[in-house]
Design an enzyme around this catalytic site. Sequence first.
Site, PDB file in Angstrom:
ATOM      1  N   LYS A   1      -5.939  12.150 -31.042  1.00  0.00           N
ATOM      2  CA  LYS A   1      -5.895  13.436 -31.718  1.00  0.00           C
ATOM      3  C   LYS A   1      -4.445  13.822 -32.029  1.00  0.00           C
ATOM      4  O   LYS A   1      -3.562  13.253 -31.408  1.00  0.00           O
ATOM      5  CB  LYS A   1      -6.565  14.510 -30.862  1.00  0.00           C
ATOM      6  CG  LYS A   1      -6.178  14.429 -29.373  1.00  0.00           C
ATOM      7  CD  LYS A   1      -5.880  15.738 -28.756  1.00  0.00           C
ATOM      8  CE  LYS A   1      -4.602  16.357 -29.125  1.00  0.00           C
ATOM      9  NZ  LYS A   1      -3.460  16.238 -28.234  1.00  0.00           N
TER      10      LYS A   1
ATOM     11  N   HIS B   1      -8.762  12.650 -24.204  1.00  0.00           N
ATOM     12  CA  HIS B   1      -8.686  12.170 -22.818  1.00  0.00           C
ATOM     13  C   HIS B   1      -9.130  13.228 -21.806  1.00  0.00           C
ATOM     14  O   HIS B   1      -9.436  12.900 -20.676  1.00  0.00           O
ATOM     15  CB  HIS B   1      -7.300  11.605 -22.496  1.00  0.00           C
ATOM     16  CG  HIS B   1      -6.245  12.623 -22.225  1.00  0.00           C
ATOM     17  ND1 HIS B   1      -5.589  13.295 -23.214  1.00  0.00           N
ATOM     18  CD2 HIS B   1      -5.742  13.099 -21.058  1.00  0.00           C
ATOM     19  CE1 HIS B   1      -4.709  14.127 -22.667  1.00  0.00           C
ATOM     20  NE2 HIS B   1      -4.783  14.032 -21.367  1.00  0.00           N
TER      21      HIS B   1
ATOM     22  N   GLU C   1       0.886  24.128 -18.655  1.00  0.00           N
ATOM     23  CA  GLU C   1       1.759  22.989 -18.328  1.00  0.00           C
ATOM     24  C   GLU C   1       3.148  23.459 -17.942  1.00  0.00           C
ATOM     25  O   GLU C   1       3.665  24.429 -18.495  1.00  0.00           O
ATOM     26  CB  GLU C   1       1.892  22.077 -19.540  1.00  0.00           C
ATOM     27  CG  GLU C   1       0.601  21.410 -19.948  1.00  0.00           C
ATOM     28  CD  GLU C   1       0.854  20.373 -21.028  1.00  0.00           C
ATOM     29  OE1 GLU C   1       1.199  19.243 -20.669  1.00  0.00           O
ATOM     30  OE2 GLU C   1       0.740  20.711 -22.210  1.00  0.00           O
TER      31      GLU C   1
ATOM     32  N   ASP D   1      -2.651  21.167 -30.959  1.00  0.00           N
ATOM     33  CA  ASP D   1      -2.465  20.129 -29.941  1.00  0.00           C
ATOM     34  C   ASP D   1      -3.539  20.193 -28.857  1.00  0.00           C
ATOM     35  O   ASP D   1      -4.099  19.171 -28.473  1.00  0.00           O
ATOM     36  CB  ASP D   1      -1.067  20.286 -29.324  1.00  0.00           C
ATOM     37  CG  ASP D   1      -0.701  19.133 -28.393  1.00  0.00           C
ATOM     38  OD1 ASP D   1      -1.232  18.034 -28.591  1.00  0.00           O
ATOM     39  OD2 ASP D   1       0.122  19.330 -27.480  1.00  0.00           O
TER      40      ASP D   1
ATOM     41  N   HIS E   1      -8.928  19.398 -26.888  1.00  0.00           N
ATOM     42  CA  HIS E   1      -9.338  19.402 -25.477  1.00  0.00           C
ATOM     43  C   HIS E   1     -10.125  20.653 -25.071  1.00  0.00           C
ATOM     44  O   HIS E   1     -11.175  20.564 -24.449  1.00  0.00           O
ATOM     45  CB  HIS E   1      -8.109  19.323 -24.570  1.00  0.00           C
ATOM     46  CG  HIS E   1      -7.224  18.142 -24.825  1.00  0.00           C
ATOM     47  ND1 HIS E   1      -7.706  16.916 -25.216  1.00  0.00           N
ATOM     48  CD2 HIS E   1      -5.881  17.990 -24.736  1.00  0.00           C
ATOM     49  CE1 HIS E   1      -6.699  16.074 -25.354  1.00  0.00           C
ATOM     50  NE2 HIS E   1      -5.574  16.698 -25.077  1.00  0.00           N
TER      51      HIS E   1
ATOM     52  N   LYS F   1       3.110  25.539 -22.844  1.00  0.00           N
ATOM     53  CA  LYS F   1       4.076  24.614 -22.241  1.00  0.00           C
ATOM     54  C   LYS F   1       5.188  25.419 -21.596  1.00  0.00           C
ATOM     55  O   LYS F   1       5.382  26.589 -21.923  1.00  0.00           O
ATOM     56  CB  LYS F   1       4.653  23.703 -23.314  1.00  0.00           C
ATOM     57  CG  LYS F   1       3.610  22.741 -23.880  1.00  0.00           C
ATOM     58  CD  LYS F   1       4.258  21.521 -24.485  1.00  0.00           C
ATOM     59  CE  LYS F   1       3.228  20.554 -25.022  1.00  0.00           C
ATOM     60  NZ  LYS F   1       2.616  19.709 -24.003  1.00  0.00           N
TER      61      LYS F   1
ATOM     62  N   LYS G   1       1.261  23.806 -13.468  1.00  0.00           N
ATOM     63  CA  LYS G   1       0.466  22.803 -14.198  1.00  0.00           C
ATOM     64  C   LYS G   1      -0.954  22.970 -13.696  1.00  0.00           C
ATOM     65  O   LYS G   1      -1.250  22.717 -12.517  1.00  0.00           O
ATOM     66  CB  LYS G   1       0.998  21.394 -13.877  1.00  0.00           C
ATOM     67  CG  LYS G   1       0.061  20.248 -14.272  1.00  0.00           C
ATOM     68  CD  LYS G   1       0.208  19.844 -15.709  1.00  0.00           C
ATOM     69  CE  LYS G   1      -0.721  18.687 -16.069  1.00  0.00           C
ATOM     70  NZ  LYS G   1      -0.874  18.476 -17.487  1.00  0.00           N
TER      71      LYS G   1
HETATM   72  C1  BG6 Z   1      -2.003  15.768 -24.873  1.00  0.00           C
HETATM   73  C2  BG6 Z   1      -1.110  16.725 -25.609  1.00  0.00           C
HETATM   74  O1  BG6 Z   1      -3.182  15.553 -25.591  1.00  0.00           O
HETATM   75  O2  BG6 Z   1      -2.320  16.306 -23.598  1.00  0.00           O
HETATM   76  C3  BG6 Z   1       0.145  17.012 -24.806  1.00  0.00           C
HETATM   77  O3  BG6 Z   1      -0.743  16.174 -26.858  1.00  0.00           O
HETATM   78  C4  BG6 Z   1      -0.205  17.461 -23.408  1.00  0.00           C
HETATM   79  O4  BG6 Z   1       0.949  17.976 -25.445  1.00  0.00           O
HETATM   80  C5  BG6 Z   1      -1.182  16.505 -22.767  1.00  0.00           C
HETATM   81  O5  BG6 Z   1       0.989  17.526 -22.654  1.00  0.00           O
HETATM   82  C6  BG6 Z   1      -1.655  17.050 -21.439  1.00  0.00           C
HETATM   83  O6  BG6 Z   1      -2.434  16.077 -20.819  1.00  0.00           O
HETATM   84  P1  BG6 Z   1      -2.658  16.109 -19.264  1.00  0.00           P
HETATM   85  O7  BG6 Z   1      -3.659  15.047 -19.008  1.00  0.00           O
HETATM   86  O8  BG6 Z   1      -1.317  15.841 -18.641  1.00  0.00           O
HETATM   87  O9  BG6 Z   1      -3.143  17.475 -18.938  1.00  0.00           O
END
Ligand code: BG6
Length: 470
Positions: A162, A192, A230, A249, A254, A344, A349
């Site tokens: 994505k 993911h 994050e 993003d 997600h 961000k 986190k």
């Molecule tokens: C990604 C985004 O899909 O997911 C990033 O492009 C983000 O900006 C990341 O940091 C976060 O993934 P996770 O698994 O660390 O929460």
Amino acid sequence: MAPKNTLLKTYLPPIIVILGVSGDLAKRKVLPALYHLLKDGLLPPQTLIIGTSRNDIKSDQIISDLELCIIGENKSCDPTVLKKFKSIFKVIKFDPNDTKSFFNLKQTLNNYETKHKTCFNRFFYLSVPPNVVQPIVKKLGIVNLNSKCSHDKANSFLLMEKPFGSDLDSAKALIKETARFFEEDQIYRIDHYLAKESAQNILTFRKNNPIFEDLWSNKYISKITISALEKLGIEQRVNFYEHTGALRDLIQSHLIQLLSLVTMKVPDNLDDSSLIHKHKLKLLKSVNEVSLFDIKNNLVAGQYKGYLQEVHNPNSKTETYIKIKLTINSKEWHNVPIYLETGKSLNVKQTEIKIYFISPNDTKQQNILSFRIQPNEGIDIVLNVKEPGLNPKIVPVNMDFSYKNNFIEPNHPDAYERVLIDAIRGDSSLFASSEDVLQSWRIIEPILKYWEKNDKNLKIYPKSAKLPIK
Ligand code: BG6
């Protein structure tokens, strides 16, 4: 369950071509995932991994970056596994603008298959910036790297990251162009978050805990919040982020996918991926486009201090934080606000879904069910109990299930390992369909349109900010 090392023996061996192997995503996620799969005996025998790069980079360099990345995650890096990884890994110089590079790649794949006297499943992992995806897909098609093998068992697949497009129109165009060369079942659109163990547990939890079944609607639920916060900033992804921003993003992909898992009808059979896709799509279709009222009154966009310097653009209006309100047009979810929030450079986190149950008498006594997607994956529920002693005070307490305290082997495959395993074994349950993608763009499209003509009213927040952003 089959022992780990036999799990994948029955699947055709793959050749995994990582286009853009020296990029951030390949380094941080894809290569470490492949390393861990190899370590756990989860890659079929004869697997070959090919990385392509515009630069003349050597596989030794990539392997030492990989080692640093694994150590950086506080995981042990086994020299024997690294050596084995090196033996199945090859890097080739490749210019995505030059059709000759595609012919060379094809020749490399053919040679390997001839050597092994068989066809492999070929996976093209597009770990490249969004603007080069479409041209690459087209060239793969032109040189016939989209085709099935002659004995018809092995096939070619795309693994796409994505965002799929940058708005509804561009997503439609990308889907149309990709469909010229690849069938829908040859395309794995990676989200993911869907592959995170705790996200997969949402439907399982809903299906297997009947006490919640009757409570799962506006009759008992007053609000839902879904957040992905994050600590990290944009790291080195200046170009990507400047063109993307937090809404595209994370929200468009997600978080809307997580929303669908929480609010869709639970399929009778969770092993039937087509049924899961069907119910999910039905739900997505019922999510309302964000209204003008909610854009004006229930949307907060922000940017962390220092972002402008990082991207060398003093005029950047890219949002690094966003909170929006969504609603669903269905009998079950009418009047339940759903807040999606991501940012961000915050002080935490944490990805979490919270379900707030209606408390008819006292809003302070609300029962809240939380799915902790990460970290400390688990589920908890806030209950209200009497404080011990003579004092009749009611206090909220947490009933907590956590993966780490309940399972002896909490080290389940991480999201990228799961994505790769599922693609290798041909299970599309955890991937987004083209229709899902279009629906999510439809839902947020009014915000994109509004921002084209109006100020985003960005709130500037300090790095490591605590919520709320105001
Ligand atoms: C990604 C985004 O899909 O997911 C990033 O492009 C983000 O900006 C990341 O940091 C976060 O993934 P996770 O698994 O660390 O929460």
